[in-house]
Design an enzyme around this catalytic site. Structure first.
Site, PDB file in Angstrom:
ATOM      1  N   SER A  11      61.199 -44.149  33.199  1.00 25.24           N
ATOM      2  CA  SER A  11      62.239 -43.472  32.421  1.00 25.24           C
ATOM      3  C   SER A  11      63.467 -44.359  32.375  1.00 25.24           C
ATOM      4  O   SER A  11      64.126 -44.587  33.393  1.00 25.24           O
ATOM      5  CB  SER A  11      62.590 -42.128  33.048  1.00 25.24           C
ATOM      6  N   HIS A  36      59.688 -44.683  28.663  1.00 22.72           N
ATOM      7  CA  HIS A  36      60.076 -43.306  28.375  1.00 22.72           C
ATOM      8  C   HIS A  36      61.559 -43.266  28.024  1.00 22.72           C
ATOM      9  O   HIS A  36      62.403 -43.721  28.798  1.00 22.72           O
ATOM     10  CB  HIS A  36      59.784 -42.439  29.610  1.00 22.72           C
ATOM     11  N   ASP A  38      64.701 -40.919  27.042  1.00 20.15           N
ATOM     12  CA  ASP A  38      65.208 -39.549  27.089  1.00 20.15           C
ATOM     13  C   ASP A  38      66.372 -39.369  26.125  1.00 20.15           C
ATOM     14  O   ASP A  38      67.468 -39.877  26.359  1.00 20.15           O
ATOM     15  CB  ASP A  38      65.637 -39.201  28.524  1.00 20.15           C
ATOM     16  N   MET A  40      68.945 -36.913  24.575  1.00 20.68           N
ATOM     17  CA  MET A  40      69.575 -35.617  24.889  1.00 20.68           C
ATOM     18  C   MET A  40      70.800 -35.439  24.011  1.00 20.68           C
ATOM     19  O   MET A  40      71.522 -36.404  23.746  1.00 20.68           O
ATOM     20  CB  MET A  40      70.026 -35.579  26.352  1.00 20.68           C
ATOM     21  N   HIS A  69      61.336 -38.607  24.320  1.00 18.88           N
ATOM     22  CA  HIS A  69      61.357 -37.215  24.785  1.00 18.88           C
ATOM     23  C   HIS A  69      62.645 -36.592  24.264  1.00 18.88           C
ATOM     24  O   HIS A  69      63.728 -36.926  24.710  1.00 18.88           O
ATOM     25  CB  HIS A  69      61.291 -37.231  26.321  1.00 18.88           C
ATOM     26  N   MET A  71      65.182 -33.964  24.002  1.00 21.26           N
ATOM     27  CA  MET A  71      65.807 -32.770  24.589  1.00 21.26           C
ATOM     28  C   MET A  71      66.989 -32.411  23.701  1.00 21.26           C
ATOM     29  O   MET A  71      68.152 -32.634  24.047  1.00 21.26           O
ATOM     30  CB  MET A  71      66.215 -33.066  26.040  1.00 21.26           C
ATOM     31  N   MET A 144      57.277 -30.450  32.172  1.00 19.72           N
ATOM     32  CA  MET A 144      58.480 -30.792  32.941  1.00 19.72           C
ATOM     33  C   MET A 144      58.303 -30.324  34.377  1.00 19.72           C
ATOM     34  O   MET A 144      57.951 -29.165  34.627  1.00 19.72           O
ATOM     35  CB  MET A 144      59.717 -30.115  32.352  1.00 19.72           C
ATOM     36  N   ASP A 178      56.915 -35.166  34.173  1.00 20.27           N
ATOM     37  CA  ASP A 178      58.236 -35.794  34.067  1.00 20.27           C
ATOM     38  C   ASP A 178      59.221 -35.077  34.996  1.00 20.27           C
ATOM     39  O   ASP A 178      59.513 -33.894  34.798  1.00 20.27           O
ATOM     40  CB  ASP A 178      58.696 -35.696  32.603  1.00 20.27           C
TER      41      ASP A 178
END
Ligand code: DX5
Ligand code: ZN
Length: 226
Positions: A11, A36, A38, A40, A69, A71, A144, A178
């Site tokens: 990540s 990965h 993230d 957000m 990913h 979010m 998650m 994750d």
């Protein structure tokens, strides 16, 4: 049916964002299959990270699979920009997409990305079954194992029930875990049937990240042989 191949996905949230290209290069050199990413929005989760412009910059420096990913509250708005930026996988959260996941999956696929669905710890696993069985299905389910939003949290072993339920139903599905994964928690996830392993702080915080990546992969491969 052949088991879904192990993919270790550092990540990048735990990397040095100011040296993202070098951090990505080093993870690939250490044997990571995926990176990965993230994304957000400060709304779906109480943290704000990166978006399409950073993916676009990173894409100029690496050919690696960018496992994004999302979010975010409005994943549909991110499909075009992320596709143009060079994202590989696009994993959205079911909690925000209950009304329009069919449209979202179609749009992700039409832009050449691989669709995935993620679920928060409080979301029952049954909620994603129809997305895996749809005419245009998701190709990955992300379970998650912490509350989304931040790296460095404690792994929730009780989420392994969801992983087991998915693996029993879908022998070849990519099942990703994750949050809180590292050498001390990987065996629980691997024996439950996870094959895509996201790990941030355990990899970037290690003196020998390559060793951690190897431990994670060996655990997944070992569990698949049993
Ligand atoms: C949390 C993110 C994770 C996070 C994992 O919301 O989705 O990808 O970076 O970090 P660790 O491995 O440190 O728990
Ligand atoms: Zn993540």
């Amino acid at each position: 049916m052949a088991a879904a191949a192990a993919k270790i996905a550092p990540s990048m949230l735990s990397s040095d964002f100011a040296n993202l290209a070098a951090e990505a290069e080093r993870m690939v050199r250490f044997g990571a299959e995926w990176l990965h990413m993230d994304i957000m929005d400060g709304h779906f989760v109480p943290n704000l990270t990166i978006g399409a412009p950073v993916i676009e910059s990173l894409r100029k420096h690496t050919k690696a699979y960018l496992d994004c990913h999302l979010m975010v509250t409005n994943p549909l708005d991110y499909v075009d920009p992320l596709a143009k930026a060079g994202a590989s996988g696009f994993t959205f959260h079911i909690e925000v997409a209950k009304e329009y996941w069919q449209e979202l999956i179609r749009s992700i696929k039409s832009k050449g990305m691989r669709p995935g669905v993620a679920l928060k710890p409080t979301t029952p696993v049954e909620e994603v079954f129809s997305l895996v069985e749809a005419e245009d299905p998701v190709e990955l389910v992300l379970v998650m194992t912490v509350e989304p939003g931040f790296g460095g949290q404690k792994f929730m072993p009780e989420m392994m029930e969801k992983v087991r339920a998915l693996r029993n139903k879908y022998p070849a599905l990519d099942i990703e875990v994750d949050g809180g994964l590292g050498p001390s928690t990987i065996d629980a996830a691997a024996s439950a049937g996870a094959n895509c392993i996201v790990a941030g702080s355990s990899i970037f915080g290690a003196t020998e990240p390559a060793e951690v990546i190897n431990i994670l992969r060996k655990s997944v491969e070992g569990a698949q042989q049993n």
